[in-house]
Design an enzyme around this catalytic site. Structure first.
Site, mmCIF file in Angstrom:
data_model
loop_
_atom_site.group_PDB
_atom_site.id
_atom_site.type_symbol
_atom_site.label_atom_id
_atom_site.label_comp_id
_atom_site.label_asym_id
_atom_site.label_seq_id
_atom_site.Cartn_x
_atom_site.Cartn_y
_atom_site.Cartn_z
ATOM 1 C CD GLU A 109 -2.763 1.343 2.458
ATOM 2 O OE1 GLU A 109 -2.623 0.520 3.375
ATOM 3 O OE2 GLU A 109 -3.588 2.275 2.500
ATOM 4 C CE LYS B 81 -6.059 0.218 1.752
ATOM 5 N NZ LYS B 81 -6.796 -0.320 2.900
HETATM 6 C C1 5MM Z 1 -8.144 1.757 8.530
HETATM 7 O O1 5MM Z 1 -7.008 2.619 8.530
HETATM 8 C C2 5MM Z 1 -5.773 1.935 8.309
HETATM 9 C C3 5MM Z 1 -4.887 2.044 9.459
HETATM 10 O O2 5MM Z 1 -4.166 3.220 9.568
HETATM 11 P P1 5MM Z 1 -3.226 3.430 10.875
HETATM 12 O O3 5MM Z 1 -2.068 2.490 10.773
HETATM 13 O O4 5MM Z 1 -2.848 4.871 10.746
HETATM 14 O O5 5MM Z 1 -4.070 3.159 12.072
HETATM 15 C C4 5MM Z 1 -5.174 2.384 6.956
HETATM 16 O O6 5MM Z 1 -3.977 1.774 6.626
HETATM 17 C C5 5MM Z 1 -6.181 2.002 5.939
HETATM 18 O O7 5MM Z 1 -6.152 0.604 5.718
HETATM 19 C C6 5MM Z 1 -6.024 2.710 4.628
HETATM 20 O O8 5MM Z 1 -5.489 3.991 4.753
HETATM 21 C C7 5MM Z 1 -7.409 2.817 4.005
HETATM 22 O O9 5MM Z 1 -8.261 3.489 4.881
HETATM 23 P P2 5MM Z 1 -9.040 4.750 4.318
HETATM 24 O O10 5MM Z 1 -9.787 5.270 5.495
HETATM 25 O O11 5MM Z 1 -8.004 5.682 3.785
HETATM 26 O O12 5MM Z 1 -9.938 4.177 3.239
#
Ligand code: 5MM
Length: 340
Positions: free
Chosen positions: A177, A219
């Site tokens: 990602e 991703k």
């Molecule tokens: C769910 O958020 C994930 C965890 O982030 P942290 O490590 O900061 O807690 C993040 O990696 C997430 O999987 C992706 O950013 C996708 O989430 P969004 O909200 O951007 O769709």
């Protein structure tokens, strides 16, 4: 490594009409989400909220996999059943976030590097034993004067490739990602350029680290204007620029690309996913284009729940609706009327 097993799992995760729920918020992030609804982030509240989502009837029609956080993969539901089992019983594939978070990159003000490689081989073996079938590692790239730098691209691609190779060795499908952040007032062209260079570097490193591309998913962010840009690009431009950018940098052997929502409004993320799938159908794209939304799927149910289990049905209804419309967008079959 069992190549056919990881390849099959990767394909299953991007099955037509389905996508991934990102429920892997680390402790600080879930606390921020709960703060926004004035709910204390206790272990019980986190379990109750996530269990509500996982047990939503019928959602497996739209959700192929769920990314968990370390705490959740070890938790039992209210009836004592492991949450991993609850997920599996619904025909959904459990996965796990294995990075340990982003840290400032030394010597590069404003840039970040993701940590978590120490002891990763042992942690992966443990997670596989706990039932995970895929993993995720997120790297972030900010846009600003002179950044992202080549240095930032290089170190994050290196870490993503080491993570991916170790995951495949453990029989787990890596989701790599690289996320170009939407914070700032940059225009869509700057996002295009930053995304293209991050992705090119990631795929060069994955090749060097002998990662089997058929058994790994990407991703990433959609190509967007910055959140504070004076004039933000609409879905048609986002759809076209995103697909053109990906075609330049992502090999055709990759089975699927799942987009993050990245702080867009949930309806905005859904409309953009729809537009890019429509554009891809016309322009021809070799990969499945799906979703792995966190906020894009959870903003509505989180608000509906508001920490009160009496709101159980409203919460599930809100989650089901977001999963339904997002899955429609993943097929290019979404229309704003579906929000009514
Ligand atoms: C769910 O958020 C994930 C965890 O982030 P942290 O490590 O900061 O807690 C993040 O990696 C997430 O999987 C992706 O950013 C996708 O989430 P969004 O909200 O951007 O769709």
């Amino acid at each position: 490594m069992n190549t056919s097993q990881i390849t099959e799992t990767a394909v299953e995760l991007v099955a037509p009409g389905k996508g991934i729920l990102a429920a892997d918020e680390s402790s600080n992030t879930i606390k921020r989400r709960f703060d926004s609804i004035n709910v204390e982030s206790t272990e019980e509240n986190r379990r109750n909220y996530r269990e509500l989502l996982f047990r939503t009837e019928g959602v497996n029609e739209f959700i192929s996999g769920i990314i968990l956080y370390d705490e959740t993969i070890r938790q039992n539901g209210a009836d004592g059943a492991p949450l991993v089992q609850v997920i599996r019983d619904r025909g959904i594939i459990p996965g796990i976030k294995v990075d340990t978070g982003v840290k400032p990159l030394a010597g590069a003000p404003g840039e970040q590097v993701t940590e978590g490689l120490d002891g990763l081989r042992e942690r992966l073996a443990e997670y596989a034993g706990l039932g995970a079938r895929f993993t995720k590692w997120r790297a972030t790239y900010a846009i600003g004067p002179g950044i992202p730098s080549r240095y930032c691209n290089d170190v994050n691609a290196h870490a993503l490739a080491r993570f991916a190779a170790l995951s495949q060795e453990a029989g787990l499908v890596p989701i790599v990602e690289p996320e170009v952040l939407m914070d700032g007032s940059h225009d869509i062209t700057q996002c295009f350029e930053a995304t293209e260079s991050a992705l090119r570097e990631v795929y060069a490193h994955l090749a060097a680290h002998r990662v089997v591309l058929e058994g790994a998913l990407l991703k990433t962010n959609m190509v967007l204007s910055g959140k504070d840009a004076a004039c933000r690009a609409g879905p048609e431009e986002v759809g076209e620029k995103t697909v053109v950018c990906l075609k330049r940098a992502v090999p055709a052997s990759v089975p699927g690309i799942v987009f993050l929502s990245g702080g867009q409004g949930d309806d905005e993320a859904t409309a953009n996913l729809n537009a890019l799938n429509r554009y891809a159908a016309e322009a021809g794209a070799p990969w499945e284009l799906s979703f792995s939304f966190g906020r894009g799927l959870q903003a509505a149910p989180l608000k509906a729940w508001s920490g009160n289990m009496a709101n159980k049905e409203r919460t599930r209804k809100a989650f089901y609706h977001r999963a339904y419309v997002t899955a429609a967008a993943r097929r290019g079959a979404y229309s704003p009327e579906m929000e009514e």
